[in-house]
Design an enzyme around this catalytic site. Structure first.
Site, short mmCIF file in Angstrom:
data_model
loop_
_atom_site.label_atom_id
_atom_site.label_comp_id
_atom_site.label_asym_id
_atom_site.label_seq_id
_atom_site.Cartn_x
_atom_site.Cartn_y
_atom_site.Cartn_z
N CYS A 213 -2.52 -0.76 7.51
CA CYS A 213 -1.72 0.57 7.29
C CYS A 213 -1.69 1.31 8.53
O CYS A 213 -1.04 2.42 8.81
CB CYS A 213 -2.12 1.13 5.86
SG CYS A 213 -1.50 0.57 4.33
N CYS B 192 -6.39 1.13 5.50
CA CYS B 192 -6.75 -0.25 5.93
C CYS B 192 -6.46 -0.54 7.35
O CYS B 192 -5.40 0.30 7.79
CB CYS B 192 -6.47 -1.32 5.04
SG CYS B 192 -4.54 -1.65 4.94
N HIS C 225 0.74 -1.10 0.09
CA HIS C 225 -0.08 0.08 0.11
C HIS C 225 0.63 1.27 -0.02
O HIS C 225 2.17 1.22 0.59
CB HIS C 225 -0.85 -0.11 1.23
CG HIS C 225 -2.08 -1.18 1.13
ND1 HIS C 225 -2.82 -1.28 1.97
CD2 HIS C 225 -2.08 -1.84 0.21
CE1 HIS C 225 -3.78 -2.28 1.64
NE2 HIS C 225 -3.33 -2.49 0.39
N GLU D 91 0.51 3.97 1.81
CA GLU D 91 1.18 4.50 3.12
C GLU D 91 2.43 3.69 3.63
O GLU D 91 3.47 4.28 3.97
CB GLU D 91 -0.03 4.35 4.03
CG GLU D 91 -1.37 4.93 3.70
CD GLU D 91 -2.05 4.14 3.28
OE1 GLU D 91 -3.52 3.99 3.75
OE2 GLU D 91 -1.68 3.14 2.21
#
Length: 162
Positions: free
Chosen positions: A120, A117, A79, A81
């Site tokens: 993250c 999410c 992801h 992040e």
């Protein structure tokens, strides 16, 4: 011409970063800013050296009809992040702000209401990032106070156990 405010300036940069995304479902871009300097950036895509979903011609989660927000362990992507966090020295992210933008890869439209999410969120908390700013429209955004909204309101604990 009016000068763009600093928050939208950084969100625009995160929006440019997402153009490198290789995910077939969502394009995310993130930048980490500390003391008015960009520390790092990240977008979602397969780990270095691995084929992206686009290269394979399919998304495993879509092929299995997995709804958005579920079963991230089956996703090939790291992801945005997470990529921004692993690209930055910890001393430079303590107390920093993460700016994030999400778009639909097919239409290029912003996806309002997007958020990090649960995996993250844990990375953001452990990195010591103090706030996350998420774009909803070309000029509107939400500010997440990490301590108040993601630490104090721990959504990883079932309500019955609280």
């Amino acid at each position: 011409m009016a000068r763009i405010d600093k928050t939208n300036y950084y969100l625009d940069i995160a929006g440019t970063v997402l153009e490198r995304s290789t995910c077939m479902r969502r394009h995310y871009g993130a930048i980490i800013v500390q003391d008015d300097e960009i520390v790092s950036s990240g977008y979602n895509g397969a780990p270095r050296g691995r084929k992206n979903c686009g290269d394979l011609g399919y998304c495993a989660r879509e092929a299995l009809n997995i709804p958005s927000g579920e079963r991230y362990e089956l996703c090939r992507s790291v992801h945005a992040e997470a990529n921004a966090i692993i690209s930055a020295p910890r001393r430079e992210v303590l107390g920093a702000t993460l700016y994030m933008v999400c778009k639909d890869p097919e239409t290029g439209a912003l996806i309002p209401g997007s958020t990090s999410c649960s995996m993250c969120r844990r990375l953001i908390i452990n990195a010591g990032i103090s706030q996350v700013i998420i774009r909803d429209t070309p000029t509107d955004y939400r500010v997440v106070d990490v301590e108040r909204e993601w630490i104090d309101r721990d959504d990883s604990i079932p309500e019955a156990a609280q």
